[in-house]
Design a protein around this motif. Sequence first.
Motif, PDB file in Angstrom:
ATOM      1  N   MET A   1      24.346 -26.073  60.454  1.00  0.00           N
ATOM      2  CA  MET A   1      25.029 -27.031  59.582  1.00  0.00           C
ATOM      3  C   MET A   1      25.686 -26.311  58.419  1.00  0.00           C
ATOM      4  O   MET A   1      25.130 -25.379  57.869  1.00  0.00           O
ATOM      5  N   ASN A   2      26.884 -26.763  58.079  1.00  0.00           N
ATOM      6  CA  ASN A   2      27.623 -26.169  56.970  1.00  0.00           C
ATOM      7  C   ASN A   2      28.108 -27.247  56.015  1.00  0.00           C
ATOM      8  O   ASN A   2      28.554 -28.305  56.457  1.00  0.00           O
ATOM      9  N   ILE A   3      28.041 -26.981  54.724  1.00  0.00           N
ATOM     10  CA  ILE A   3      28.550 -27.937  53.749  1.00  0.00           C
ATOM     11  C   ILE A   3      29.607 -27.247  52.893  1.00  0.00           C
ATOM     12  O   ILE A   3      29.369 -26.178  52.343  1.00  0.00           O
ATOM     13  N   THR A   4      30.773 -27.873  52.806  1.00  0.00           N
ATOM     14  CA  THR A   4      31.765 -27.383  51.840  1.00  0.00           C
ATOM     15  C   THR A   4      32.171 -28.559  50.968  1.00  0.00           C
ATOM     16  O   THR A   4      32.187 -29.701  51.431  1.00  0.00           O
ATOM     17  N   GLU A   5      32.473 -28.289  49.715  1.00  0.00           N
ATOM     18  CA  GLU A   5      32.862 -29.392  48.842  1.00  0.00           C
ATOM     19  C   GLU A   5      34.191 -29.098  48.167  1.00  0.00           C
ATOM     20  O   GLU A   5      34.537 -27.944  47.920  1.00  0.00           O
ATOM     21  N   GLU A   6      34.941 -30.163  47.930  1.00  0.00           N
ATOM     22  CA  GLU A   6      36.198 -30.025  47.189  1.00  0.00           C
ATOM     23  C   GLU A   6      36.321 -31.192  46.223  1.00  0.00           C
ATOM     24  O   GLU A   6      35.772 -32.265  46.458  1.00  0.00           O
ATOM     25  N   LYS A   7      37.029 -30.958  45.132  1.00  0.00           N
ATOM     26  CA  LYS A   7      37.212 -32.021  44.142  1.00  0.00           C
ATOM     27  C   LYS A   7      38.648 -32.510  44.158  1.00  0.00           C
ATOM     28  O   LYS A   7      39.580 -31.713  44.350  1.00  0.00           O
ATOM     29  N   LYS A   8      38.793 -33.823  44.002  1.00  0.00           N
ATOM     30  CA  LYS A   8      40.134 -34.396  44.019  1.00  0.00           C
ATOM     31  C   LYS A   8      40.106 -35.642  43.147  1.00  0.00           C
ATOM     32  O   LYS A   8      39.364 -36.583  43.448  1.00  0.00           O
ATOM     33  N   ASP A   9      40.824 -35.635  42.080  1.00  0.00           N
ATOM     34  CA  ASP A   9      40.901 -36.774  41.153  1.00  0.00           C
ATOM     35  C   ASP A   9      39.517 -37.262  40.732  1.00  0.00           C
ATOM     36  O   ASP A   9      39.247 -38.459  40.729  1.00  0.00           O
ATOM     37  N   GLY A  10      38.636 -36.354  40.434  1.00  0.00           N
ATOM     38  CA  GLY A  10      37.302 -36.740  39.969  1.00  0.00           C
ATOM     39  C   GLY A  10      36.382 -37.211  41.084  1.00  0.00           C
ATOM     40  O   GLY A  10      35.291 -37.710  40.839  1.00  0.00           O
ATOM     41  N   ILE A  11      36.825 -37.087  42.313  1.00  0.00           N
ATOM     42  CA  ILE A  11      35.981 -37.477  43.446  1.00  0.00           C
ATOM     43  C   ILE A  11      35.510 -36.212  44.161  1.00  0.00           C
ATOM     44  O   ILE A  11      36.315 -35.322  44.436  1.00  0.00           O
ATOM     45  N   THR A  12      34.244 -36.128  44.439  1.00  0.00           N
ATOM     46  CA  THR A  12      33.743 -34.993  45.192  1.00  0.00           C
ATOM     47  C   THR A  12      33.778 -35.323  46.677  1.00  0.00           C
ATOM     48  O   THR A  12      33.180 -36.308  47.120  1.00  0.00           O
ATOM     49  N   VAL A  45      31.573 -38.440  51.753  1.00  0.00           N
ATOM     50  CA  VAL A  45      31.120 -37.458  52.731  1.00  0.00           C
ATOM     51  C   VAL A  45      31.927 -37.614  54.010  1.00  0.00           C
ATOM     52  O   VAL A  45      31.998 -38.701  54.589  1.00  0.00           O
ATOM     53  N   ASP A  46      32.560 -36.522  54.415  1.00  0.00           N
ATOM     54  CA  ASP A  46      33.362 -36.535  55.630  1.00  0.00           C
ATOM     55  C   ASP A  46      32.469 -36.161  56.814  1.00  0.00           C
ATOM     56  O   ASP A  46      31.905 -35.078  56.867  1.00  0.00           O
ATOM     57  N   PHE A  47      32.361 -37.089  57.764  1.00  0.00           N
ATOM     58  CA  PHE A  47      31.445 -36.908  58.891  1.00  0.00           C
ATOM     59  C   PHE A  47      32.156 -36.425  60.159  1.00  0.00           C
ATOM     60  O   PHE A  47      31.536 -36.365  61.214  1.00  0.00           O
ATOM     61  N   SER A  48      33.450 -36.107  60.045  1.00  0.00           N
ATOM     62  CA  SER A  48      34.205 -35.861  61.284  1.00  0.00           C
ATOM     63  C   SER A  48      33.655 -34.681  62.089  1.00  0.00           C
ATOM     64  O   SER A  48      33.777 -34.644  63.301  1.00  0.00           O
ATOM     65  N   GLN A  49      33.022 -33.719  61.410  1.00  0.00           N
ATOM     66  CA  GLN A  49      32.497 -32.551  62.125  1.00  0.00           C
ATOM     67  C   GLN A  49      30.994 -32.645  62.410  1.00  0.00           C
ATOM     68  O   GLN A  49      30.387 -31.681  62.858  1.00  0.00           O
ATOM     69  N   VAL A  50      30.411 -33.816  62.093  1.00  0.00           N
ATOM     70  CA  VAL A  50      28.968 -33.956  62.318  1.00  0.00           C
ATOM     71  C   VAL A  50      28.719 -34.364  63.757  1.00  0.00           C
ATOM     72  O   VAL A  50      29.241 -35.372  64.227  1.00  0.00           O
ATOM     73  N   SER A  51      27.940 -33.559  64.479  1.00  0.00           N
ATOM     74  CA  SER A  51      27.711 -33.870  65.887  1.00  0.00           C
ATOM     75  C   SER A  51      26.477 -34.750  66.084  1.00  0.00           C
ATOM     76  O   SER A  51      26.359 -35.465  67.062  1.00  0.00           O
ATOM     77  N   TYR A  52      25.544 -34.670  65.150  1.00  0.00           N
ATOM     78  CA  TYR A  52      24.309 -35.435  65.310  1.00  0.00           C
ATOM     79  C   TYR A  52      23.610 -35.558  63.963  1.00  0.00           C
ATOM     80  O   TYR A  52      23.669 -34.640  63.137  1.00  0.00           O
TER      81      TYR A  52
END
Lengths: 111, 262, 270
Positions: A1-12, A45-52
């Motif tokens: 599992m990998n987590i990356t974070e980015e900020k955009k207009d005060g939203i994580t 949280v973007d789940f598009s790459q979460v397999s399970y």
Amino acid sequence: MNITEEKKDGITICNISGEININTSPQLRKSFESFVEANTAKIVVDFSQVSYIDSSGLATFIELLQRLKKVGGTFRICSMSQKVKNIFEVTKLHKLFEIFDSREAALNNFL
Amino acid sequence: MITILGKTIINFIKNISGVIKLLVDILYWLIIGPFKGKAAQRQGIFNQMIFTGLRSMPIVFFVTIFTGVVLAMQSAYQLQKMGAVLYVASLVAVSLCRELGPVLTALVVAGRVGSAFAAELGTMKVSEQIEALETMAINPVRFLAVPRFIALFFMLPCLTILGNLSGMVGGYLVGVYSLNINPDLYIQTTFKYLEIKDIYTGITKSFVFAVIIALIGCFEGLNTKGGAEGVGRATTRSVVISFILIILADCIITSIFYFSKL
Amino acid sequence: MIKKDSKDEPIISLKNVSKYFHGNKIIDNVSFDILHGETFVIMGCSGSGKSTLLRLMTGILKPEEGSIFVKGKDISKIRGEELDEVRKTFGMLFQYSALLDSLTVEDNVSLPLKEHTRLAQEIIDIIIKMKLSLVGLRGYEKHYPSQISGGMRKRVGLARAIALDPNIVFYDEPTSGLDPVVGGVIDKLIKELSEKLLITSVVITHDMQSVFNIADRVAMVHKGRIIDVTTPDELRSSQNPYIQQFINGRPLGPIDFFKEDIGIGEIFGL
């Protein structure tokens, strides 16, 4: 599992990839802890790459939701695969979380 | 007749090897377990210590205090003839610490705690709870037997010390209030002839008795067969076998101490 | 864990398995495969050997002959830690629930989590609540097994069985001793779990209602032998006399419950 974070207009925005299971969910919990401490009130949280995702992963998200509710934050999930969606549905958790089909939809609705 | 005898002997050997295997298993989980991150649960040990130690205190207290009373009266009856009533104090103290304290405490605990081990584990066995633990990949010996073993191993010597003390109190009551021995003098005589080795021989025994009670109780429980009747049989057997083994072990240990002049 | 393996690949595979008890052959040369994600029902009369089959698959009993592969490992040959590793990936619901009497409902469900994971207590607490609400049980966390009804105990047992998100769940007579409504609830849970979470379910039962409700495939066991492996639909129209007798509950037939050849006189030695 990998987590990356980015900020955009005060939203994580948090991108997770791989399997969220008993071995990886403590790591997820740790990184969420830093978000809540940093008073990051808006999380997607973007789940598009979460397999399970297993129960410990679901529990980690429930805990995050509980904590954010206390500090008045918002938490959204987007782009789930059907397989992951099924897991949310059988545990009836899809009613608990704000779930969006795409990342854009999740980001748009923030006020 | 011969077949019955043969079967009995085979069963006997089976049981002995079973008990030894259980002891090896317990020691394995006790010593190797913690290094594999699978130590016995602290909560479980704590609960068992409450049950085996704290809750056994009243019965140990009453049994030994009255034994002390009887012992004092009995020895006074003999010693009066020789005009040596004062020595009741040391006789009570020495015979309690060396012999009666450890043995009586062990017998009482075998009846109360050993039988409870057998009944509890036996019920778990016949109601599939042990099998459930196994299918959950939880070793029943580690989960059930080890906490009981540790708890009893440390609590029985403590109970023995309590038994020694309350027995001496019983002797004191008779000595002071019935034989009219001066209280200070009684206490003085008690400790004058009581040597430190008397105490540690007694405590050594109680460690051995603890191993016997825990092992037999857990063995009978974990090997229970056949419903409620089986649980009853296991409980009775655990008490009978522990009693015999305690007296046998006492005899062996006492003779070791006697012949090696300890 | 859901694997992307093809559904046709067997997750459990028995090959020529025989088991003896005191010299009697209880399981006689049994072979069958259970596939990924299916609900496989083993049915048969009491004493037919179906419970023994289940215990062979969970590694509680070891067969004298043959091999039993669970997720590629021969469970009849491995022991100790290797066996425990396989066991952590399956759950089991026992006939009488087999909850630990000395623990509360929540402690029973959390036991496998506490023993086998290093999750934080807060996370474990949330998982327990999730599992208990999944089986429709709320507000009984602090109760002891002796304080709740048989149907509730079964549901707690199910919550415990799925605590570690297993991919195989074994059910030993899940509906026996329950009223039809609670039995229906348990059946619905089994179906839901296997369909939505792709759990492979192995169910032992003699409840025909339940067989038609949940089964993808059915194996009929009689005297330690597999009579037939079929689907519920084919079961109804099956010409096999054993199956016909079983599903219709007829006292007379090839399953010789009453031994006709032993006359009443023989019983009294006349």
